[in-house]
Enzyme design. Structure first.
Site, mmCIF file in Angstrom:
data_model
loop_
_atom_site.group_PDB
_atom_site.id
_atom_site.type_symbol
_atom_site.label_atom_id
_atom_site.label_comp_id
_atom_site.label_asym_id
_atom_site.label_seq_id
_atom_site.Cartn_x
_atom_site.Cartn_y
_atom_site.Cartn_z
ATOM 1 C CE LYS A 40 43.289 42.811 31.527
ATOM 2 N NZ LYS A 40 44.177 41.665 31.277
ATOM 3 C CG ASP A 67 46.857 41.789 33.565
ATOM 4 O OD1 ASP A 67 47.480 41.675 34.632
ATOM 5 O OD2 ASP A 67 45.769 41.213 33.340
ATOM 6 C CE LYS A 69 46.182 38.345 35.903
ATOM 7 N NZ LYS A 69 45.900 38.677 34.501
ATOM 8 C CG ASP A 72 60.675 34.245 38.195
ATOM 9 O OD1 ASP A 72 61.438 33.624 38.966
ATOM 10 O OD2 ASP A 72 60.605 34.008 36.992
ATOM 11 C CB THR A 126 37.979 37.296 38.778
ATOM 12 O OG1 THR A 126 38.709 37.530 37.577
ATOM 13 C CG2 THR A 126 38.018 38.526 39.651
ATOM 14 N NE ARG A 217 36.339 36.198 28.285
ATOM 15 C CZ ARG A 217 36.518 35.196 29.145
ATOM 16 N NH1 ARG A 217 36.432 33.955 28.712
ATOM 17 N NH2 ARG A 217 36.771 35.429 30.412
HETATM 18 O O1 C5P Z 1 37.078 38.843 28.947
HETATM 19 P P1 C5P Z 1 37.071 39.212 30.405
HETATM 20 O O2 C5P Z 1 36.188 40.434 30.700
HETATM 21 O O3 C5P Z 1 36.768 38.053 31.310
HETATM 22 O O4 C5P Z 1 38.579 39.677 30.681
HETATM 23 C C1 C5P Z 1 39.087 39.901 31.959
HETATM 24 C C2 C5P Z 1 40.536 40.270 31.842
HETATM 25 O O5 C5P Z 1 41.027 40.549 33.143
HETATM 26 C C3 C5P Z 1 41.414 39.175 31.253
HETATM 27 O O6 C5P Z 1 42.404 39.832 30.455
HETATM 28 C C4 C5P Z 1 42.075 38.521 32.455
HETATM 29 O O7 C5P Z 1 43.375 38.053 32.171
HETATM 30 C C5 C5P Z 1 42.141 39.701 33.445
HETATM 31 N N1 C5P Z 1 42.152 39.354 34.864
HETATM 32 C C6 C5P Z 1 41.177 38.581 35.472
HETATM 33 N N2 C5P Z 1 41.246 38.294 36.809
HETATM 34 C C7 C5P Z 1 42.249 38.780 37.548
HETATM 35 C C8 C5P Z 1 43.230 39.581 36.958
HETATM 36 C C9 C5P Z 1 43.143 39.862 35.604
HETATM 37 O O8 C5P Z 1 40.237 38.176 34.809
HETATM 38 N N3 C5P Z 1 42.273 38.559 38.849
#
Ligand code: C5P
Length: 240
Positions: A40, A67, A69, A72, A126, A217
């Site tokens: 991603k 991603d 998102k 607009d 999330t 992460r």
């Molecule tokens: O590091 P981590 O596992 O928290 O990364 C989650 C990824 O998913 C990040 O790139 C974040 O931008 C993306 N994301 C999210 N919640 C959403 C949509 C995308 O955490 N609803």
């Protein structure tokens, strides 16, 4: 197709490559090799390195979830989709809270530019919980909010959603297999939550019915990312 085959759950890992330096990201991908199918690319890397970065990662044989998102006015989102659809990407996100007309125009643009591209609607981030939603004037409980946005997405012609794994069971009940469900906020046991508020383990998310889990992460921040990738894939192996 038998009921058993129809209901067979399938869940794949997507690595969120939110890494500051391109060289570090490419080194990680090289280390992971064939262990990893999906990557991603989010705002952090896209705004820094642009479309060329997407092409570089695709040339390594990775499938790409871009991603961005998008959120607009309908015309701007449709034009942006027209622009990015020429890239070697398999998934692209827009925000469902951009509304019905925005989603309809997005689907129209995607169908015209690249019918194979999976357009995913982001429901509630999330990182948001009931308190943070209240602060922006949203009183609806999260499950209801997700349901409202998902219904609107379906009416607009969308068939993919990004949501919390906590919403997957309810979405499956309400919409059956209409949506491909992609869930971030995944934390293997023992990983720090960071800013994610509604987390779940890879196994539980797959068991709930997520089709793809997004993990960032806990993988790229670990001392041995490849070991974590293998561990997560092991957790998902019953669902592949
Ligand atoms: O590091 P981590 O596992 O928290 O990364 C989650 C990824 O998913 C990040 O790139 C974040 O931008 C993306 N994301 C999210 N919640 C959403 C949509 C995308 O955490 N609803």
């Amino acid at each position: 197709m038998t009921t058993e085959l129809k209901s067979k759950k399938n869940c794949q890992l997507i690595l969120a490559l939110d890494i500051e330096e391109k060289g570090d990201a490419l080194a990680l991908l090289e280390k992971a090799g064939e262990e990893l199918d999906w990557v991603k690319i989010g705002l952090q890397m896209f705004t820094k390195y642009g479309p060329e970065y997407v092409r570089d990662i695709a040339s390594l044989g990775k499938k790409i979830f871009l991603d961005l998102k998008l959120h607009d006015i309908p015309n701007t989102v449709a034009k942006a989709i027209q622009s990015v659809a020429a890239l070697p990407i398999q998934m692209l996100t827009i925000h469902t809270c951009g509304g019905k007309e925005m989603m309809e125009r997005a689907v129209e643009a995607q169908q015209k530019a690249n019918p194979e591209l999976q357009l995913l609607g982001v429901t509630v981030l999330t990182s948001m919980d009931i308190q943070s939603l209240k602060l922006i004037g949203i009183e609806q409980p999260i499950p209801n909010r997700v349901n409202t946005l998902a219904s609107l997405a379906k009416e607009s012609g969308m068939n993919g959603l990004v949501c919390s794994s906590h919403e997957v069971v309810a979405l499956k009940q309400a919409f059956h297999d209409h949506f491909t469900l992609v869930t971030p906020g995944i934390r293997p046991a023992g990983s720090a939550d960071g800013d994610q508020k509604r987390v779940m383990t890879p196994f539980k998310a797959a068991e709930a019915g997520s089709n793809y889990i997004v993990v960032g992460r806990p993988i790229y921040g670990s001392e041995d990312p490849v070991a974590i990738i293998r561990k997560v894939k092991g957790d998902l192996s019953d669902f592949q």
